[in-house]
Design a protein around this motif. Structure first.
Motif, mmCIF file in Angstrom:
data_model
loop_
_atom_site.group_PDB
_atom_site.id
_atom_site.type_symbol
_atom_site.label_atom_id
_atom_site.label_comp_id
_atom_site.label_asym_id
_atom_site.label_seq_id
_atom_site.Cartn_x
_atom_site.Cartn_y
_atom_site.Cartn_z
ATOM 1 N N GLY A 113 -7.852 86.869 26.205
ATOM 2 C CA GLY A 113 -7.664 88.308 26.403
ATOM 3 C C GLY A 113 -8.136 88.774 27.762
ATOM 4 O O GLY A 113 -7.498 89.619 28.398
ATOM 5 N N ARG A 114 -9.270 88.228 28.225
ATOM 6 C CA ARG A 114 -9.774 88.601 29.558
ATOM 7 C C ARG A 114 -8.780 88.221 30.648
ATOM 8 O O ARG A 114 -8.511 89.006 31.571
ATOM 9 N N ASP A 115 -8.205 86.994 30.561
ATOM 10 C CA ASP A 115 -7.273 86.552 31.599
ATOM 11 C C ASP A 115 -5.960 87.333 31.547
ATOM 12 O O ASP A 115 -5.342 87.599 32.583
ATOM 13 N N ALA A 246 -19.360 94.986 18.633
ATOM 14 C CA ALA A 246 -18.865 95.531 19.893
ATOM 15 C C ALA A 246 -17.487 94.964 20.243
ATOM 16 O O ALA A 246 -16.653 95.657 20.831
ATOM 17 N N PHE A 247 -17.231 93.698 19.904
ATOM 18 C CA PHE A 247 -15.907 93.103 20.111
ATOM 19 C C PHE A 247 -14.881 93.833 19.236
ATOM 20 O O PHE A 247 -13.763 94.139 19.661
ATOM 21 N N ASP A 248 -15.272 94.122 18.009
ATOM 22 C CA ASP A 248 -14.425 94.888 17.104
ATOM 23 C C ASP A 248 -14.097 96.251 17.706
ATOM 24 O O ASP A 248 -12.959 96.735 17.618
ATOM 25 N N ASP A 249 -15.085 96.873 18.347
ATOM 26 C CA ASP A 249 -14.869 98.185 18.962
ATOM 27 C C ASP A 249 -13.916 98.106 20.154
ATOM 28 O O ASP A 249 -13.133 99.032 20.389
ATOM 29 N N ALA A 266 -6.735 98.146 32.139
ATOM 30 C CA ALA A 266 -6.962 96.744 31.784
ATOM 31 C C ALA A 266 -8.221 96.206 32.441
ATOM 32 O O ALA A 266 -8.845 95.270 31.924
ATOM 33 N N ALA A 267 -8.629 96.774 33.574
ATOM 34 C CA ALA A 267 -9.849 96.320 34.237
ATOM 35 C C ALA A 267 -11.077 96.566 33.359
ATOM 36 O O ALA A 267 -12.014 95.755 33.345
ATOM 37 N N LEU A 272 -15.283 94.330 29.478
ATOM 38 C CA LEU A 272 -15.883 94.308 28.156
ATOM 39 C C LEU A 272 -15.745 92.939 27.486
ATOM 40 O O LEU A 272 -16.651 92.494 26.780
ATOM 41 N N LEU A 273 -14.622 92.257 27.704
ATOM 42 C CA LEU A 273 -14.407 90.958 27.063
ATOM 43 C C LEU A 273 -15.219 89.848 27.714
ATOM 44 O O LEU A 273 -15.480 88.821 27.086
ATOM 45 N N GLN A 274 -15.608 90.019 28.968
ATOM 46 C CA GLN A 274 -16.334 88.974 29.681
ATOM 47 C C GLN A 274 -17.621 88.587 28.953
ATOM 48 O O GLN A 274 -18.050 87.434 29.001
#
Length: 454
Positions: A113-115, A246-249, A266-267, A272-274
């Protein structure tokens, strides 16, 4: 075309790699440099498909990023039809990986997802929105000399350049083109003011599917339109028990129906995903050793239904927070009452059984009478989305969604999850307490005896 044919006196076709409704992809070799490439050719030439192919070349050429498919060249066949010369990829699409694995561990899902978010950030920086983000358009490339996988976002054929004044937003009159299961509410209603937040919604759908093995909005046709536009938006935690709050959020904020409440770029999703990306997680997934090239998106297969006991049959490893140095002991300060700050984020934790996902073929949605039609990568549907929603709203009012968490609260949750809990204050030993009590009693007894002696 057949093996051995030449294009533009430069490229010799080697073998066919894939075919779709729009065209066919061949592996070819540049006869001067001996570089192997992938060439996309149109199988059913039409003005619309020519326009899409040229637009893909123009848009991808303007985006220079490691996570976006590279376009090397463009040419014309002897018949005057355009073709694209692209990077030859080795691996499989994210859709194919999900068919094998059903769902992915959280660290790997966060990395992919981050990439994807990085690729979208690069596209949005040049005023381009993808509009057709889905697992079939995400390729997991095994790059020579690089450990793990390199995520490549593909197929910018229906992308929109927001800076182009004369470019039509839709490819069908009065309708919107995309894969309905991944389209945002504003895109499925053919809004004229689409922006980068429509790709953020699609990324949220992809993250939901990667984590749970099912799409948040199953079904198809009118039912799918109603669910996306007015239905309840599920949370990952309703299907997957072991998920970081927090990932769920993050996923929930990508799937906000109100664009003003949705994550704006997207930035921000990338940042947040990092926090949930694990070391070398991509290298643990086997994607096959046979070299493959990026082909046209194949018809997306139905994702199998997720069993109700999936959490126990396929446990995921819990994230272990990294140890940190203990905090220094500070001198005591006079106690003062501080104002209460509510840092909790009430989340819905109602259980919901996963439902089977529907087909994700490209559909054309727009006004007009409902009638079947055939479109690229699956059966296309012609639906009057506004009429369908009006009828649904008359029969049942839409449920009011719970208030979403803010990006700031999620970032605080991410920060808290990375800090080890402080050690508890040591309680005094009960033996020491008994000894003190005995000494006090002994002193009192001695005093009484001395008093009586007097």
């Amino acid at each position: 075309m057949k093996s051995g044919d030449r294009l533009g006196s430069k490229y010799r076709l080697l073998r066919q790699l894939g075919a779709g409704a729009m065209g066919v992809v061949w592996e070819a070799i540049h006869e001067t440099t001996q570089r192997r490439v992938a060439i996309k050719l149109l199988t059913k030439p039409s003005e619309d498909l020519r326009h899409r192919l040229l637009r893909e070349a123009r848009i991808c050429g303007s985006i220079a990023h490691r996570n976006v498919i590279e376009i090397y060249d463009i040419g014309e066949t002897h018949e005057g039809e355009p073709y694209l010369v692209m990077q030859l990829l080795s691996g499989e699409t994210l859709a194919e990986l999900l068919l094998r694995k059903r769902r992915l561990p959280q660290p790997l899902a966060a990395q992919i997802g981050r990439d994807i978010a990085r690729a979208l950030t690069a596209a949005h920086a040049v005023n381009v929105i993808h509009r057709d983000l889905k697992p079939a358009n995400v390729f997991l490339h095994q790059e020579a000399g690089v450990e793990g996988l390199v995520v490549k976002v593909l197929d910018f054929g229906v992308a929109k350049n927001l800076a182009a004044v004369n470019e039509s937003l839709v490819t069908a009159v009065g309708g919107a083109v995309g894969s309905p299961a991944y389209m945002s509410p504003e895109a499925i209603m053919a809004a004229r003011d689409l922006d980068a937040r429509t790709d953020v919604w699609s990324l949220g759908v992809v993250l939901f599917e990667v984590l749970t093995g099912t799409r948040p909005f199953p079904g198809g046709g009118q039912e799918l339109v109603i669910r996306i536009a007015t239905g309840k938006i599920p949370r990952v935690s309703e299907i997957l028990r072991h998920v970081e709050p927090a990932f769920d959020d993050v996923v929930a904020m990508c799937l906000e129906r109100d664009r003003a409440k949705r994550i704006a770029s997207a930035a921000v999703v990338e940042r947040l995903l990092q926090a949930y990306v694990g070391p070398n997680d991509a290298s643990r997934i086997h994607v096959g050793l046979a070299e493959r090239a990026m082909a046209l998106p194949a018809p997306a297969a139905v994702i199998p239904e997720v069993p109700a006991n999936l959490e126990t049959t396929m446990p995921l490893p819990d994230n272990v927070p990294a140890p940190v140095a203990p905090a220094p002991i500070l001198p005591m300060q006079p106690w003062t009452a501080a104002p209460a700050v509510d840092t909790t984020m009430p989340l819905s934790r109602s259980s919901a059984q996963a439902q089977p996902a529907g087909k994700a073929g490209t559909a054309i949605l727009g006004p007009g009478p409902a009638k079947p039609a055939t479109g690229p990568r699956g059966t296309a549907l012609m639906i009057d989305a506004r009429a369908v929603l009006a009828q649904a709203q008359r029969s049942a009012p839409p449920p009011s969604p719970p208030p979403p968490p803010s990006v700031q609260n999620v970032e605080r949750s991410v920060a808290r999850s990375s800090i080890a809990p402080a050690s508890k204050k040591r309680r005094p030993s009960p033996i020491l307490g008994l000894a003190v009590s005995a000494l006090v009693a002994f002193g009192v007894g001695v005093a009484i005896i001395l008093g009586l002696a007097r």
